[in-house]
Design an enzyme around this catalytic site. Structure first.
Site, PDB file in Angstrom:
ATOM      1  N   LYS A  36     -35.868  28.496  20.245  1.00 64.09           N
ATOM      2  CA  LYS A  36     -34.197  29.603  18.955  1.00 64.09           C
ATOM      3  C   LYS A  36     -34.975  31.102  18.703  1.00 64.09           C
ATOM      4  O   LYS A  36     -34.150  32.388  19.481  1.00 64.09           O
ATOM      5  CB  LYS A  36     -34.525  29.040  17.803  1.00 64.09           C
ATOM      6  N   LYS A  79     -47.646  32.149  13.949  1.00 68.40           N
ATOM      7  CA  LYS A  79     -46.607  32.942  13.134  1.00 68.40           C
ATOM      8  C   LYS A  79     -47.694  34.166  12.229  1.00 68.40           C
ATOM      9  O   LYS A  79     -46.953  34.853  12.599  1.00 68.40           O
ATOM     10  CB  LYS A  79     -46.394  31.909  12.023  1.00 68.40           C
ATOM     11  N   LYS A 103     -41.779  28.038  26.561  1.00 64.96           N
ATOM     12  CA  LYS A 103     -40.568  26.306  26.307  1.00 64.96           C
ATOM     13  C   LYS A 103     -39.201  27.367  25.678  1.00 64.96           C
ATOM     14  O   LYS A 103     -39.092  28.335  24.902  1.00 64.96           O
ATOM     15  CB  LYS A 103     -41.498  25.867  25.365  1.00 64.96           C
TER      16      LYS A 103
HETATM   17  P1  TYM Z   1     -39.443  22.354  14.939  1.00 66.38           P
HETATM   18  O1  TYM Z   1     -38.152  22.517  13.672  1.00 66.38           O
HETATM   19  O2  TYM Z   1     -39.661  23.715  15.356  1.00 66.38           O
HETATM   20  O3  TYM Z   1     -38.060  21.919  16.256  1.00 66.38           O
HETATM   21  C1  TYM Z   1     -37.729  20.688  16.062  1.00 66.38           C
HETATM   22  C2  TYM Z   1     -37.993  19.561  16.979  1.00 66.38           C
HETATM   23  O4  TYM Z   1     -38.011  19.816  18.678  1.00 66.38           O
HETATM   24  C3  TYM Z   1     -38.570  19.600  19.245  1.00 66.38           C
HETATM   25  N1  TYM Z   1     -38.486  21.605  20.203  1.00 66.38           N
HETATM   26  C4  TYM Z   1     -38.982  21.037  21.351  1.00 66.38           C
HETATM   27  N2  TYM Z   1     -39.295  20.326  22.257  1.00 66.38           N
HETATM   28  C5  TYM Z   1     -39.337  19.885  24.066  1.00 66.38           C
HETATM   29  N3  TYM Z   1     -39.232  21.154  24.354  1.00 66.38           N
HETATM   30  C6  TYM Z   1     -38.852  22.270  23.585  1.00 66.38           C
HETATM   31  N4  TYM Z   1     -38.659  23.728  24.237  1.00 66.38           N
HETATM   32  C7  TYM Z   1     -38.603  22.609  22.006  1.00 66.38           C
HETATM   33  N5  TYM Z   1     -38.577  22.843  20.802  1.00 66.38           N
HETATM   34  C8  TYM Z   1     -38.381  22.472  20.562  1.00 66.38           C
HETATM   35  C9  TYM Z   1     -40.501  20.575  18.123  1.00 66.38           C
HETATM   36  O5  TYM Z   1     -41.074  19.512  19.660  1.00 66.38           O
HETATM   37  C10 TYM Z   1     -39.582  19.416  17.292  1.00 66.38           C
HETATM   38  O6  TYM Z   1     -39.199  17.725  17.841  1.00 66.38           O
HETATM   39  N6  TYM Z   1     -43.493  21.114  12.412  1.00 66.38           N
HETATM   40  C11 TYM Z   1     -41.346  20.779  12.943  1.00 66.38           C
HETATM   41  C12 TYM Z   1     -41.160  20.346  11.214  1.00 66.38           C
HETATM   42  C13 TYM Z   1     -41.298  19.402  10.451  1.00 66.38           C
HETATM   43  C14 TYM Z   1     -41.759  17.618  11.038  1.00 66.38           C
HETATM   44  C15 TYM Z   1     -42.221  17.215  10.099  1.00 66.38           C
HETATM   45  C16 TYM Z   1     -41.679  16.743  12.699  1.00 66.38           C
HETATM   46  C17 TYM Z   1     -42.003  19.460   9.537  1.00 66.38           C
HETATM   47  N7  TYM Z   1     -42.652  18.319   9.059  1.00 66.38           N
HETATM   48  C18 TYM Z   1     -42.442  15.521  10.081  1.00 66.38           C
HETATM   49  C19 TYM Z   1     -41.994  15.460  13.004  1.00 66.38           C
HETATM   50  C20 TYM Z   1     -41.944  15.270  11.184  1.00 66.38           C
HETATM   51  C21 TYM Z   1     -40.937  22.461  13.667  1.00 66.38           C
HETATM   52  O7  TYM Z   1     -41.433  22.736  13.360  1.00 66.38           O
HETATM   53  O8  TYM Z   1     -40.159  21.268  14.425  1.00 66.38           O
END
Ligand code: TYM
Length: 326
Positions: free
Chosen positions: A195, A112, A192
């Site tokens: 978005k 980031k 991967k």
């Molecule tokens: P975020 O918003 O980036 O992504 C949300 C969820 O989608 C999964 N994901 C993927 N899984 C497989 N292949 C992909 N290409 C892929 N892209 C996204 C991510 O692994 C995630 O599960 N830090 C977290 C948000 C968060 C969170 C939490 C999660 C904040 N607090 C507490 C669990 C528990 C995040 O940025 O996810």
């Protein structure tokens, strides 16, 4: 006691297939058997540049995606993170027992920092501590997330362990609830699905034409090489998508064509689009129903967040007492 589950997704746009297969599918599986809280983590969303005018609508879109995907408010709580102020209080308290150097070293922070050199804010560094607080607030045992979140879960376990050592046994050390789609590849050929990478994703709300268009620009090869299927790159990723959607017959047909050196990628992409759209269609229908019933969605959120605040306050009472803040 029933095991507890927490997971969250940032409000950065509509959910894509990576979010769905990596996270939401896991959520759907665990809601049947455990006490679950699934959140839209808007406080995490604002650590990178964003538009305050559209944030609440973006949060709403994820809630609609959750409901349409089948998260059932009778079985789990749907939380909007900022509506439960205990998250930030617990995050602050946990930050006092964790070292800055470890946070500076995390791959997500470094990524980031490189992506937004003008926007290296405290919230970005604090991000994993807030995520640990999210999970620990509900004493989460399992966290359905993709494999990319593993470093953050490691931080969570370290913080939980440290807290338990310093103040007495309080928190479980949470583990990832894994799904077959823990790593969904990009449609752009490498890395991967994400978005923030144009051409890499398909949204759950995409219609058949859009899915076809997105797949059309996925890179392949000349289709005449033959031999064993490649392990990585554009072609490998298309086959991986067929696998993730359990389209075994389609997979076998195109695998044979590939081996024989006569595969037609336009046909494969056409069939893959159909396979994906068939799974998304019922989701899209349910989503329309919720879109047309905003009052029902408001009620679900009201009730869920109220229940979350109650549970969260119970944990905070215990934490404040153990830390001597009475
Ligand atoms: P975020 O918003 O980036 O992504 C949300 C969820 O989608 C999964 N994901 C993927 N899984 C497989 N292949 C992909 N290409 C892929 N892209 C996204 C991510 O692994 C995630 O599960 N830090 C977290 C948000 C968060 C969170 C939490 C999660 C904040 N607090 C507490 C669990 C528990 C995040 O940025 O996810």
């Amino acid at each position: 006691m029933k095991k507890r589950v927490y997971s969250g997704i940032r409000a950065t746009g509509r959910l894509h297939l990576g979010n769905y297969l990596g996270a939401v599918k896991g959520m759907l599986a665990v809601q049947e058997q455990y006490d679950c809280v699934f959140a839209v983590v808007d406080l995490h969303t604002i650590t990178v540049p964003y538009d305050p005018k559209t944030l609440s609508q973006s949060v709403r879109e994820i809630i609609l995606d959750y409901l349409a995907a089948g998260l059932d408010p009778e079985k789990c709580l749907l939380e909007i993170q900022s509506r439960v102020p205990q998250h930030t209080e617990l995050a602050y308290l946990l930050s006092t027992i964790y070292q800055v150097a470890r946070l500076e070293d995390l791959p997500t922070y470094k990524e980031k920092k490189a992506q937004y050199p003008q926007y290296v804010n405290m919230g970005l560094l604090f991000y994993p501590v807030l995520m640990a607080a999210d999970i620990m607030l509900y004493k989460g045992d399992f966290v359905p997330v993709g494999i990319d979140q593993e470093p953050h879960l490691e931080v969570t376990r370290e913080i939980a362990r440290k807290f338990n050592q310093m103040f007495g046994p309080t928190f479980p050390e949470p583990v990832r609830f894994k799904t077959p789609g823990e790593y969904v590849p990009s449609l752009a050929g490498s890395g991967k699905m994400s978005k923030s990478i144009e051409g890499s994703f398909i949204n759950l709300t995409d219609d058949l034409e859009t899915i076809k268009k997105r797949l059309a620009s996925a890179p392949t090869d000349s289709g005449t090489a033959g031999g064993a299927l490649p392990k990585e790159g554009g072609v490998a990723n298309l086959f991986k998508m067929l696998q993730l959607f359990r389209a075994d017959d389609v997979y076998k047909k195109y695998e044979q064509d590939y081996i024989a050196g006569k595969i037609r990628y336009s046909d494969l992409k056409h069939d893959l689009a159909d396979v994906i759209f068939t799974e998304l269609q019922p989701f899209q229908q349910r989503r329309k129903e919720f879109e047309n019933n905003p009052k029902r969605v408001d009620e679900i959120l009201e009730k869920s967040n109220e229940a979350c605040r109650k549970e969260a306050e119970e944990t905070m009472g215990e934490v404040r007492a153990k830390m001597g803040l009475v």
